[in-house]
Design an enzyme around this catalytic site. Structure first.
Site, PDB file in Angstrom:
ATOM      1  N   LYS A 135       0.719  -1.441   0.190  1.00  0.00           N
ATOM      2  CA  LYS A 135      -0.364  -0.089   0.133  1.00  0.00           C
ATOM      3  C   LYS A 135       0.648   0.871  -0.063  1.00  0.00           C
ATOM      4  O   LYS A 135       2.138   1.034   0.374  1.00  0.00           O
ATOM      5  CB  LYS A 135      -0.611  -0.029   1.240  1.00  0.00           C
ATOM      6  CG  LYS A 135      -1.923  -0.446   1.431  1.00  0.00           C
ATOM      7  CD  LYS A 135      -2.498  -0.896   2.972  1.00  0.00           C
ATOM      8  CE  LYS A 135      -3.756  -1.663   2.669  1.00  0.00           C
ATOM      9  NZ  LYS A 135      -5.035  -1.116   1.709  1.00  0.00           N
ATOM     10  N   ARG A 149     -10.308 -11.412   1.983  1.00  0.00           N
ATOM     11  CA  ARG A 149     -10.769 -12.653   1.255  1.00  0.00           C
ATOM     12  C   ARG A 149     -10.362 -13.725   0.878  1.00  0.00           C
ATOM     13  O   ARG A 149     -10.848 -15.117   1.354  1.00  0.00           O
ATOM     14  CB  ARG A 149     -11.981 -12.180   0.064  1.00  0.00           C
ATOM     15  CG  ARG A 149     -10.576 -12.431  -0.992  1.00  0.00           C
ATOM     16  CD  ARG A 149     -11.259 -11.377  -2.580  1.00  0.00           C
ATOM     17  NE  ARG A 149     -11.156  -9.590  -2.059  1.00  0.00           N
ATOM     18  CZ  ARG A 149     -11.464  -8.388  -3.070  1.00  0.00           C
ATOM     19  NH1 ARG A 149     -11.372  -9.346  -4.276  1.00  0.00           N
ATOM     20  NH2 ARG A 149     -10.823  -8.009  -2.712  1.00  0.00           N
TER      21      ARG A 149
HETATM   22  N1  BES Z   1      -7.881  -3.047   4.548  1.00  0.00           N
HETATM   23  C1  BES Z   1      -8.543  -3.015   2.735  1.00  0.00           C
HETATM   24  C2  BES Z   1      -9.683  -2.612   2.690  1.00  0.00           C
HETATM   25  C3  BES Z   1      -9.671  -1.299   3.154  1.00  0.00           C
HETATM   26  C4  BES Z   1      -9.049   0.356   2.806  1.00  0.00           C
HETATM   27  C5  BES Z   1     -10.390  -1.180   4.503  1.00  0.00           C
HETATM   28  C6  BES Z   1      -9.693   0.847   3.379  1.00  0.00           C
HETATM   29  C7  BES Z   1     -10.087  -0.014   5.447  1.00  0.00           C
HETATM   30  C8  BES Z   1     -10.012   1.197   4.993  1.00  0.00           C
HETATM   31  C9  BES Z   1      -8.119  -4.712   2.314  1.00  0.00           C
HETATM   32  O1  BES Z   1      -6.802  -5.108   2.702  1.00  0.00           O
HETATM   33  C10 BES Z   1      -7.500  -3.428   0.715  1.00  0.00           C
HETATM   34  O2  BES Z   1      -6.516  -4.085   0.836  1.00  0.00           O
HETATM   35  N2  BES Z   1      -8.827  -3.709  -0.520  1.00  0.00           N
HETATM   36  C11 BES Z   1      -8.376  -3.855  -1.607  1.00  0.00           C
HETATM   37  C12 BES Z   1      -8.530  -4.577  -2.514  1.00  0.00           C
HETATM   38  C13 BES Z   1      -8.692  -4.756  -3.940  1.00  0.00           C
HETATM   39  C14 BES Z   1      -6.348  -5.480  -3.896  1.00  0.00           C
HETATM   40  C15 BES Z   1      -9.110  -5.664  -4.950  1.00  0.00           C
HETATM   41  C16 BES Z   1      -8.833  -2.067  -1.754  1.00  0.00           C
HETATM   42  O3  BES Z   1      -9.718  -1.673  -1.501  1.00  0.00           O
HETATM   43  O4  BES Z   1      -8.106  -1.312  -2.975  1.00  0.00           O
HETATM   44 MN    MN Z   2      -5.630  -5.258   1.677  1.00  0.00          MN
END
Ligand code: BES
Ligand code: MN
Ligand code: ZN
Length: 501
Positions: free
Chosen positions: A279, A353
Site C-alpha cells: 500500500k 477474502r
Molecule cells: N483492508 C483493506 C480495505 C480497507 C481500505 C479497509 C481502507 C479500510 C480502509 C483491504 O484488504 C484491501 O486492501 N482492499 C483492496 C482490495 C483490492 C486490492 C482488490 C482495496 O479495497 O483497495
Molecule cells: Mn488489503
C-alpha cells in the site's frame, strides 16, 4: 480498558447532587420533577441571556443554581413525543448530555418529558447506553493520562449518573442488557484502537481467551492446526509475517442443546501493509484497524455472554498479519483453499477474502449454522460507495436482509444492501486457477462479496463490509473513538430480535 460510567436508577424525589439535568421544550415547559424545583423564572432569564430556545438536544448551562446541593444545572431540550421516539434518538440524547457533564463529577438526571409524560424504562436505558458509549476513552498510551487537547475527554473517570425515573426497577432491568452491550462495544473499540505492535495475532488470541470468564468456550487454532485443516488461502496471507496466525473460535451456548448456532465470522488482519502489492505510505497507519470485523464479533459474543442471551452463538475470527517479506506470497501465486477451490493471488492486498473464504467453508461444513454473518473491513470501494454512515451488506436471503436492516435502524449502526449476481463472476475468473482474488476497480466491493459467496453452499449468509464504519470513524453523539466498535450492537440486536428465545 476504559471504565464504563456507573449508572443508578432512583425514584423521583431522591436526593440531588452534583450537576442536575432537567428537560424542557421550546415552550419552556417542565415536567413534575423539574417543576418542583421552581426554576421557571431563573431558567427563562438565563435562556434569554444565552439565547437558548429549548431545541431538541441543545443545552443551557447554569452554574450555582438556586437548588439545594446542586452546583450546576443543565437544561436540555427534548422533542415532543419523545416517548415514541426511536431507540436511537434516546442514545443520541444520552451522548449529547454526558458530553456536557464534567468528568469525575456526579450528575443527577431528572428524566421526564416536559409535557409531564413519563419516560419509558426502555428509553431511559437507551439514554444511559448513549451516555456510556460517548464516555469511552482510549488514553492508555498518554503519559499524562489523557489530560490534553488531543484527548478532549480528560483523565478523570466518566461522571457517575443517578437517573430519577418513575419505575427505577424496570429501568434497571432494561439497563442490564444495555450495559452488556456497552461492555461489548468498549471491548471492540479497545481492540481496534490498540496498535499492531502490541496486538499481534498471538496477543489478540490471548485477549479473546479472557472471554472464558464470561462462560464462553474459547478454542485457539495454531498454524499447525490450520495446515491440518487445509486452510491454504488463509495460510497464504500468514506466510509473509514472522508472527504466526491464530484462528479463534468462541462458543456461547445459551440456547437449547440441539439448537444450531448463529455463526459470526470476522476478518482479523491485525495489520494490512498490502503485502508484496504494498500500500502507499499515506494513511497506512489506519490498517491497524483491519481487524475491525473480528473485534465486532468478539464484542458481540462478549455481549451475548454477559447478558446471558438465550441463543447458541458461534464466533470465529481469522487473526493474521499481512506483511511483505522474503517468505511472503507473490502476485501470481496459486493457493488451494480448504474448499478445494484454487485461487490465483493477483493482488496480495486483497487478503481479507483469502482469510474469510476458509473460515466460511470451515464453519458451514463443521457446524451447519442457522445463518452465517461475516464482518470485514474488506474494501476501500465500499467507502467510495457509501461513505462512513452506512456499512454495505450482501445477503443470500431476503428475510435475513430485512432483519439486518431493521437492526441497523434500531441501533443507529445502519446498513445498506448491495447486489450479488452471477454477472459479477466474470470479473473474478482466472486464467490459471478457479478464481482470482482481485478484479479491478469496477464494483470492487461487490466482486469481493461475490468471491466470498463461492465458498457458501446452502446456509443463509450475509457479508457486511465495514471498511467505512469501523475505523477512522467520524465523531457522532455516541462515539468519539477512532475505532467505533461498529457491529457489536447491530449483531446483538439482530440476535435479540430474530434468533433468541
Ligand atoms: N483492508 C483493506 C480495505 C480497507 C481500505 C479497509 C481502507 C479500510 C480502509 C483491504 O484488504 C484491501 O486492501 N482492499 C483492496 C482490495 C483490492 C486490492 C482488490 C482495496 O479495497 O483497495
Ligand atoms: Mn488489503
Ligand atoms: Zn485488509
Amino acid at each position: 480498558m476504559a471504565v464504563l460510567p456507573t449508572v443508578t436508577f432512583a425514584k423521583p424525589g431522591s436526593a440531588l447532587s452534583g450537576t442536575v439535568v432537567v428537560f424542557t421544550n421550546e415552550e419552556f415547559r417542565f415536567g413534575p420533577q423539574a417543576g418542583a424545583l421552581r426554576l421557571q423564572r431563573v431558567v427563562e432569564r438565563a435562556a434569554a441571556a444565552a439565547d437558548f430556545k429549548g431545541k431538541p438536544r441543545s443545552t443551557l448551562d447554569m452554574l450555582a443554581p438556586p437548588v439545594e446541593s446542586a452546583d450546576r444545572l443543565l437544561v436540555v431540550g427534548l422533542a415532543k413525543g419523545a416517548d415514541k421516539a426511536p431507540s436511537h434518538d434516546w442514545l443520541k440524547l444520552g451522548g449529547a448530555v454526558i458530553a456536557k457533564l464534567r468528568r469525575g463529577h456526579p450528575a443527577t438526571v431528572l428524566l421526564e418529558q416536559p409535557d409531564g409524560k413519563p419516560v419509558p424504562a426502555e428509553a431511559a436505558a437507551d439514554f444511559c447506553l448513549g451516555a456510556a458509549l460517548r464516555a469511552y476513552t482510549f488514553d492508555k498510551y498518554k503519559s499524562n493520562g489523557g489530560d490534553d487537547e488531543e484527548s478532549e475527554q480528560g483523565k478523570e473517570s466518566p461522571p457517575a449518573l443517578t437517573v430519577l425515573v418513575d419505575d427505577p426497577a424496570k429501568a434497571k432491568r432494561a439497563w442490564t442488557s444495555r450495559l452488556a452491550a456497552a461492555g461489548g462495544v468498549y471491548l471492540a473499540r479497545d481492540l481496534v484502537n490498540e496498535p499492531a505492535n502490541v496486538l499481534g495475532p498471538v496477543e489478540y488470541a490471548e485477549r479473546v481467551k479472557e472471554l472464558e470468564s464470561l462462560g464462553v468456550e474459547v478454542t485457539i487454532f495454531t498454524e499447525k492446526d490450520l495446515r491440518k485443516l487445509g486452510m491454504g488461502a488463509y495460510l497464504g496471507v500468514a506466510q509473509g509475517s514472522s508472527r504466526p496466525p491464530r484462528m479463534v473460535m468462541m462458543r456461547w451456548n445459551g440456547g437449547k442443546a440441539k439448537e444450531k448456532p448463529v455463526a459470526l465470522i470476522g476478518k482479523g488482519v491485525v495489520f494490512d501493509t498490502g503485502g508484496i502489492s504494498i500500500k502507499p505510505a499515506a494513511g497506512m497507519e489506519d490498517m491497524k484497524g483491519d481487524m475491525g470485523g473480528s473485534a465486532a464479533v468478539v464484542g458481540a459474543i462478549a455481549t451475548l455472554a454477559s447478558r446471558k442471551a438465550k441463543v447458541n452463538a458461534l464466533g470465529i475470527v481469522g487473526l493474521v498479519e499481512n506483511m511483505p517479506d522474503a517468505n511472503a506470497q507473490r502476485p501470481g501465486d496459486i493457493l488451494t483453499s480448504m474448499a478445494g477451490i484454487t485461487i490465483e493471488v493477483n493482488n496480495t492486498d486483497a487478503e481479507g477474502r483469502l482469510v474469510l473464504c476458509d473460515l466460511l467453508h470451515y464453519v458451514e461444513k463443521e457446524y451447519q449454522p442457522r445463518v452465517m454473518i461475516d464482518l470485514a473491513t474488506l474494501t476501500g470501494a465500499i467507502i467510495v460507495a457509501l461513505g462512513h454512515h452506512y456499512a454495505g451488506f450482501y445477503a443470500t436471503d431476503d428475510k435475513l436482509a430485512a432483519n439486518l436492516s431493521a437492526a441497523g435502524e434500531a441501533t443507529g449502526e445502519r446498513v445498506w444492501r448491495m447486489p450479488l449476481g452471477p454477472e459479477y463472476d466474470k470479473q473474478i475468473r482466472s486464467r490459471f486457477a478457479d478464481i482470482k482474488n482481485s478484479s479491478g476497480r469496477e464494483g470492487a466491493s461487490i466482486t469481493a462479496a461475490q468471491f466470498l459467496k463461492r465458498f457458501v453452499k446452502e446456509t443463509p449468509w450475509a457479508h457486511i463490509d465495514i471498511a467505512g464504519t469501523a475505523i477512522a470513524s467520524p465523531a457522532t453523539d455516541v462515539n468519539k473513538s477512532w475505532g467505533s466498535g461498529y457491529g457489536v450492537r447491530l449483531l446483538d440486536r439482530l440476535i435479540a430480535d430474530t434468533y433468541e428465545g
